[in-house]
Scaffold this motif. Sequence first.
Motif, PDB file in Angstrom:
ATOM      1  N   LYS A  14      -3.797   0.488  -7.466  1.00  0.00           N
ATOM      2  CA  LYS A  14      -3.278  -0.627  -6.675  1.00  0.00           C
ATOM      3  C   LYS A  14      -4.169  -0.859  -5.466  1.00  0.00           C
ATOM      4  CE  LYS A  14       0.402   2.372  -4.832  1.00  0.00           C
ATOM      5  NZ  LYS A  14       1.864   2.447  -4.628  1.00  0.00           N
ATOM      6  N   PRO A  15      -4.056  -2.004  -4.828  1.00  0.00           N
ATOM      7  CA  PRO A  15      -4.918  -2.301  -3.685  1.00  0.00           C
ATOM      8  C   PRO A  15      -4.672  -1.332  -2.532  1.00  0.00           C
ATOM      9  CG  PRO A  15      -3.827  -4.296  -4.492  1.00  0.00           C
ATOM     10  CD  PRO A  15      -3.176  -3.135  -5.167  1.00  0.00           C
ATOM     11  N   PRO A  16      -5.685  -1.098  -1.700  1.00  0.00           N
ATOM     12  CA  PRO A  16      -5.517  -0.199  -0.558  1.00  0.00           C
ATOM     13  C   PRO A  16      -4.328  -0.557   0.333  1.00  0.00           C
ATOM     14  CG  PRO A  16      -7.833  -0.654  -0.871  1.00  0.00           C
ATOM     15  CD  PRO A  16      -7.093  -1.531  -1.839  1.00  0.00           C
ATOM     16  N   ALA A  17      -4.107  -1.818   0.575  1.00  0.00           N
ATOM     17  CA  ALA A  17      -3.019  -2.231   1.472  1.00  0.00           C
ATOM     18  C   ALA A  17      -1.652  -1.819   0.945  1.00  0.00           C
ATOM     19  CB  ALA A  17      -3.060  -3.736   1.691  1.00  0.00           C
ATOM     20  N   GLN A  18      -1.558  -1.610  -0.368  1.00  0.00           N
ATOM     21  CA  GLN A  18      -0.290  -1.199  -0.970  1.00  0.00           C
ATOM     22  C   GLN A  18      -0.260   0.306  -1.257  1.00  0.00           C
ATOM     23  OE1 GLN A  18       0.551  -3.644  -4.410  1.00  0.00           O
ATOM     24  NE2 GLN A  18      -0.142  -5.509  -3.361  1.00  0.00           N
ATOM     25  N   THR A  19      -1.242   1.016  -0.745  1.00  0.00           N
ATOM     26  CA  THR A  19      -1.362   2.455  -0.989  1.00  0.00           C
ATOM     27  C   THR A  19      -1.140   3.211   0.314  1.00  0.00           C
ATOM     28  OG1 THR A  19      -3.017   2.021  -2.712  1.00  0.00           O
ATOM     29  CG2 THR A  19      -2.843   4.285  -1.885  1.00  0.00           C
ATOM     30  N   ARG A  20      -0.047   3.936   0.392  1.00  0.00           N
ATOM     31  CA  ARG A  20       0.246   4.707   1.598  1.00  0.00           C
ATOM     32  C   ARG A  20      -0.388   6.096   1.490  1.00  0.00           C
ATOM     33  NH1 ARG A  20       6.058   4.596   4.193  1.00  0.00           N
ATOM     34  NH2 ARG A  20       5.151   2.598   4.812  1.00  0.00           N
ATOM     35  N   VAL A  21      -1.142   6.454   2.510  1.00  0.00           N
ATOM     36  CA  VAL A  21      -1.834   7.742   2.552  1.00  0.00           C
ATOM     37  C   VAL A  21      -1.418   8.486   3.810  1.00  0.00           C
ATOM     38  CG1 VAL A  21      -4.048   8.933   2.449  1.00  0.00           C
ATOM     39  CG2 VAL A  21      -3.831   6.623   1.492  1.00  0.00           C
ATOM     40  N   VAL A  22      -0.830   9.664   3.640  1.00  0.00           N
ATOM     41  CA  VAL A  22      -0.592  10.538   4.789  1.00  0.00           C
ATOM     42  C   VAL A  22      -1.844  11.376   4.987  1.00  0.00           C
ATOM     43  CG1 VAL A  22       0.639  12.608   5.558  1.00  0.00           C
ATOM     44  CG2 VAL A  22       1.920  10.637   4.714  1.00  0.00           C
ATOM     45  N   VAL A  23      -2.387  11.346   6.194  1.00  0.00           N
ATOM     46  CA  VAL A  23      -3.574  12.145   6.503  1.00  0.00           C
ATOM     47  C   VAL A  23      -3.172  13.289   7.420  1.00  0.00           C
ATOM     48  CG1 VAL A  23      -5.889  12.164   7.480  1.00  0.00           C
ATOM     49  CG2 VAL A  23      -5.067  10.120   6.285  1.00  0.00           C
ATOM     50  N   GLN A  41     -10.676   0.865   5.504  1.00  0.00           N
ATOM     51  CA  GLN A  41     -10.700   0.316   4.149  1.00  0.00           C
ATOM     52  C   GLN A  41      -9.437  -0.464   3.816  1.00  0.00           C
ATOM     53  OE1 GLN A  41     -11.940   3.073   0.960  1.00  0.00           O
ATOM     54  NE2 GLN A  41     -12.753   4.434   2.559  1.00  0.00           N
ATOM     55  N   GLY A  42      -8.479  -0.440   4.743  1.00  0.00           N
ATOM     56  CA  GLY A  42      -7.255  -1.201   4.540  1.00  0.00           C
ATOM     57  C   GLY A  42      -6.087  -0.422   3.990  1.00  0.00           C
ATOM     58  N   TYR A  43      -6.207   0.880   3.897  1.00  0.00           N
ATOM     59  CA  TYR A  43      -5.088   1.682   3.400  1.00  0.00           C
ATOM     60  C   TYR A  43      -3.962   1.733   4.432  1.00  0.00           C
ATOM     61  CZ  TYR A  43      -7.853   3.422  -0.529  1.00  0.00           C
ATOM     62  OH  TYR A  43      -8.593   3.513  -1.693  1.00  0.00           O
ATOM     63  N   ASP A  44      -2.762   1.949   3.942  1.00  0.00           N
ATOM     64  CA  ASP A  44      -1.584   2.132   4.795  1.00  0.00           C
ATOM     65  C   ASP A  44      -1.561   3.593   5.225  1.00  0.00           C
ATOM     66  OD1 ASP A  44       0.882   2.217   6.011  1.00  0.00           O
ATOM     67  OD2 ASP A  44       2.047   1.920   4.166  1.00  0.00           O
ATOM     68  N   VAL A  45      -2.258   3.893   6.319  1.00  0.00           N
ATOM     69  CA  VAL A  45      -2.456   5.269   6.768  1.00  0.00           C
ATOM     70  C   VAL A  45      -1.336   5.702   7.708  1.00  0.00           C
ATOM     71  CG1 VAL A  45      -3.944   6.803   8.127  1.00  0.00           C
ATOM     72  CG2 VAL A  45      -4.961   5.204   6.479  1.00  0.00           C
ATOM     73  N   VAL A  46      -0.853   6.921   7.508  1.00  0.00           N
ATOM     74  CA  VAL A  46       0.089   7.563   8.421  1.00  0.00           C
ATOM     75  C   VAL A  46      -0.511   8.914   8.807  1.00  0.00           C
ATOM     76  CG1 VAL A  46       2.410   8.491   8.746  1.00  0.00           C
ATOM     77  CG2 VAL A  46       2.066   6.453   7.319  1.00  0.00           C
ATOM     78  N   GLY A  47      -0.791   9.108  10.077  1.00  0.00           N
ATOM     79  CA  GLY A  47      -1.342  10.376  10.536  1.00  0.00           C
ATOM     80  C   GLY A  47      -0.246  11.358  10.900  1.00  0.00           C
ATOM     81  N   VAL A  48      -0.406  12.613  10.481  1.00  0.00           N
ATOM     82  CA  VAL A  48       0.567  13.658  10.804  1.00  0.00           C
ATOM     83  C   VAL A  48      -0.176  14.875  11.341  1.00  0.00           C
ATOM     84  CG1 VAL A  48       2.341  15.219   9.931  1.00  0.00           C
ATOM     85  CG2 VAL A  48       2.213  12.883   9.058  1.00  0.00           C
ATOM     86  N   THR A  49       0.246  15.349  12.508  1.00  0.00           N
ATOM     87  CA  THR A  49      -0.323  16.552  13.106  1.00  0.00           C
ATOM     88  C   THR A  49       0.775  17.599  13.230  1.00  0.00           C
ATOM     89  OG1 THR A  49      -1.943  15.268  14.354  1.00  0.00           O
ATOM     90  CG2 THR A  49      -1.520  17.512  15.113  1.00  0.00           C
ATOM     91  N   LEU A  50       0.458  18.819  12.871  1.00  0.00           N
ATOM     92  CA  LEU A  50       1.423  19.910  12.939  1.00  0.00           C
ATOM     93  C   LEU A  50       1.213  20.710  14.216  1.00  0.00           C
ATOM     94  CD1 LEU A  50       1.266  21.265   9.275  1.00  0.00           C
ATOM     95  CD2 LEU A  50       2.737  19.469  10.225  1.00  0.00           C
ATOM     96  N   GLN A  51       2.289  20.892  14.975  1.00  0.00           N
ATOM     97  CA  GLN A  51       2.265  21.824  16.094  1.00  0.00           C
ATOM     98  C   GLN A  51       2.652  23.176  15.521  1.00  0.00           C
ATOM     99  OE1 GLN A  51       4.414  20.833  19.771  1.00  0.00           O
ATOM    100  NE2 GLN A  51       5.077  22.966  19.839  1.00  0.00           N
ATOM    101  N   ALA A 131       5.004  14.367   3.228  1.00  0.00           N
ATOM    102  CA  ALA A 131       4.269  13.176   2.803  1.00  0.00           C
ATOM    103  C   ALA A 131       5.024  12.445   1.689  1.00  0.00           C
ATOM    104  CB  ALA A 131       2.868  13.562   2.334  1.00  0.00           C
ATOM    105  N   ARG A 132       5.587  13.193   0.779  1.00  0.00           N
ATOM    106  CA  ARG A 132       6.382  12.561  -0.287  1.00  0.00           C
ATOM    107  C   ARG A 132       7.627  11.890   0.299  1.00  0.00           C
ATOM    108  NH1 ARG A 132       4.460  14.048  -5.296  1.00  0.00           N
ATOM    109  NH2 ARG A 132       3.406  16.080  -5.468  1.00  0.00           N
ATOM    110  N   ASP A 133       8.249  12.552   1.285  1.00  0.00           N
ATOM    111  CA  ASP A 133       9.420  11.964   1.940  1.00  0.00           C
ATOM    112  C   ASP A 133       9.070  10.655   2.639  1.00  0.00           C
ATOM    113  OD1 ASP A 133      10.960  14.088   1.088  1.00  0.00           O
ATOM    114  OD2 ASP A 133      10.838  15.183   2.989  1.00  0.00           O
ATOM    115  N   LEU A 134       7.829  10.544   3.103  1.00  0.00           N
ATOM    116  CA  LEU A 134       7.364   9.312   3.750  1.00  0.00           C
ATOM    117  C   LEU A 134       6.916   8.268   2.731  1.00  0.00           C
ATOM    118  CD1 LEU A 134       5.303  10.886   6.686  1.00  0.00           C
ATOM    119  CD2 LEU A 134       7.454   9.611   6.873  1.00  0.00           C
ATOM    120  N   GLU A 135       7.186   8.537   1.465  1.00  0.00           N
ATOM    121  CA  GLU A 135       6.868   7.642   0.351  1.00  0.00           C
ATOM    122  C   GLU A 135       5.376   7.378   0.232  1.00  0.00           C
ATOM    123  OE1 GLU A 135       9.350   4.201   0.908  1.00  0.00           O
ATOM    124  OE2 GLU A 135      11.138   5.241   0.172  1.00  0.00           O
ATOM    125  N   ALA A 136       4.591   8.415   0.534  1.00  0.00           N
ATOM    126  CA  ALA A 136       3.139   8.289   0.395  1.00  0.00           C
ATOM    127  C   ALA A 136       2.741   8.362  -1.073  1.00  0.00           C
ATOM    128  CB  ALA A 136       2.443   9.391   1.171  1.00  0.00           C
TER     129      ALA A 136
END
Length: 379
Positions: A14-23, A41-51, A131-136
């Motif tokens: 699918k197109p990048p805009a419709q692809t959610r990626v947790v980084v 590149q137009g991906y639906d990026v969600v950044g996650v940092t662990l403390q 990441a799965r819970d965030l529907e990535a």
Amino acid sequence: MPRDATLNSLGLPKPPAQTRVVVAMSGGVDSSAVAADLASQGYDVVGVTLQLYDHGAALAKKGACCAGRDIHDARRVAEAMGFPHYVLDYENTFRDAVMEEFAEAYLAGATPVPCIRCNERVKFRDLLETARDLEADCMATGHYIRREVGAHGPELHRAADVMRDQSYFLFTTTREQLEFLRFPLGGLASKADTRALAERHGLAVADKPDSQDICFVPDGDYARVIEKLRPGAGAPGDIVDQSGRVLGRHEGVIRYTIGQRRGLNIGGLAEPLYVVRLDPEARQVVVGPRAALATRRVPVREINWLGDTPLTARAEWELEVRVRSTRPPAPAVIRPVSDTEAEVELLTPEAGVSPGQACVFYDPDSTRVLGGGWIWRGH
């Protein structure tokens, strides 16, 4: 295949805009470059940092990852590139899954590799589920390793840059996890390419130094961390030779590792001596000549096998293995005992093989990683 099912750069239809990626963002240049480039590149990026631990106490340590400064740096990258960023408190999880075992292993005379357990039990298990819970659609990391799709599904391969290859620390990655994971930096020729990528996106972390040592061990002082987790762990005892003759005193078995030569404080001997065995119950550090360190047979358990046929399908496998992260793969024969245990015979004996370290398996005819296991006792 329908026209709209053309695979994007992450191998998804699918197109990048419709692809959610947790980084997974540590705040360093590697994961920051991955997140920024995918966002560009137009991906639906969600950044996650662990403390992962009390970052307030680690602010002064420049080489620690996931510390307070690193959380701040990750947030700045997300703001600059315009994607959401979340910080998750994993302190309790990290302590239970990684730090406690680290302390117990040292107390048992082993030399643990907590970065592997962190990848296995925190990043690629708990964070992956988040990441799965965030529907990535997938989760990307800044690790230097490659994921390639073979005839039987995703495979794990060494990074193109052999100096940066992190396969030793990722051997526990399962087939199911490989379906969901992506490693965009694995094909880059060098770390300079990563920094150039970060500069291209105008990231302030482009010239940030690499992390050093274990993230929760300030200044590499393992003993101090272990004594904090296990008060009284640094009890003194005897340094003895292989016949049991007392040569000196030590300030705690936890301060020594197999193969160590420096810091023994037993001068006046005819030849250099090395730590060849640790006996925590007797509180003894056993030393001997370098020849005594040579190990040919290595028992391995908790094996994660990534081959196309079961590990037990053969009586033995002629592969290459690494028994420490700093050594190149070397020829060996793996003889399975069960699906999760084997005896590894090193064709050329290695010095300083220690329980608690990993033994990682490689295909001798390609860059493929075939899994690995944990070294659990010496011979």
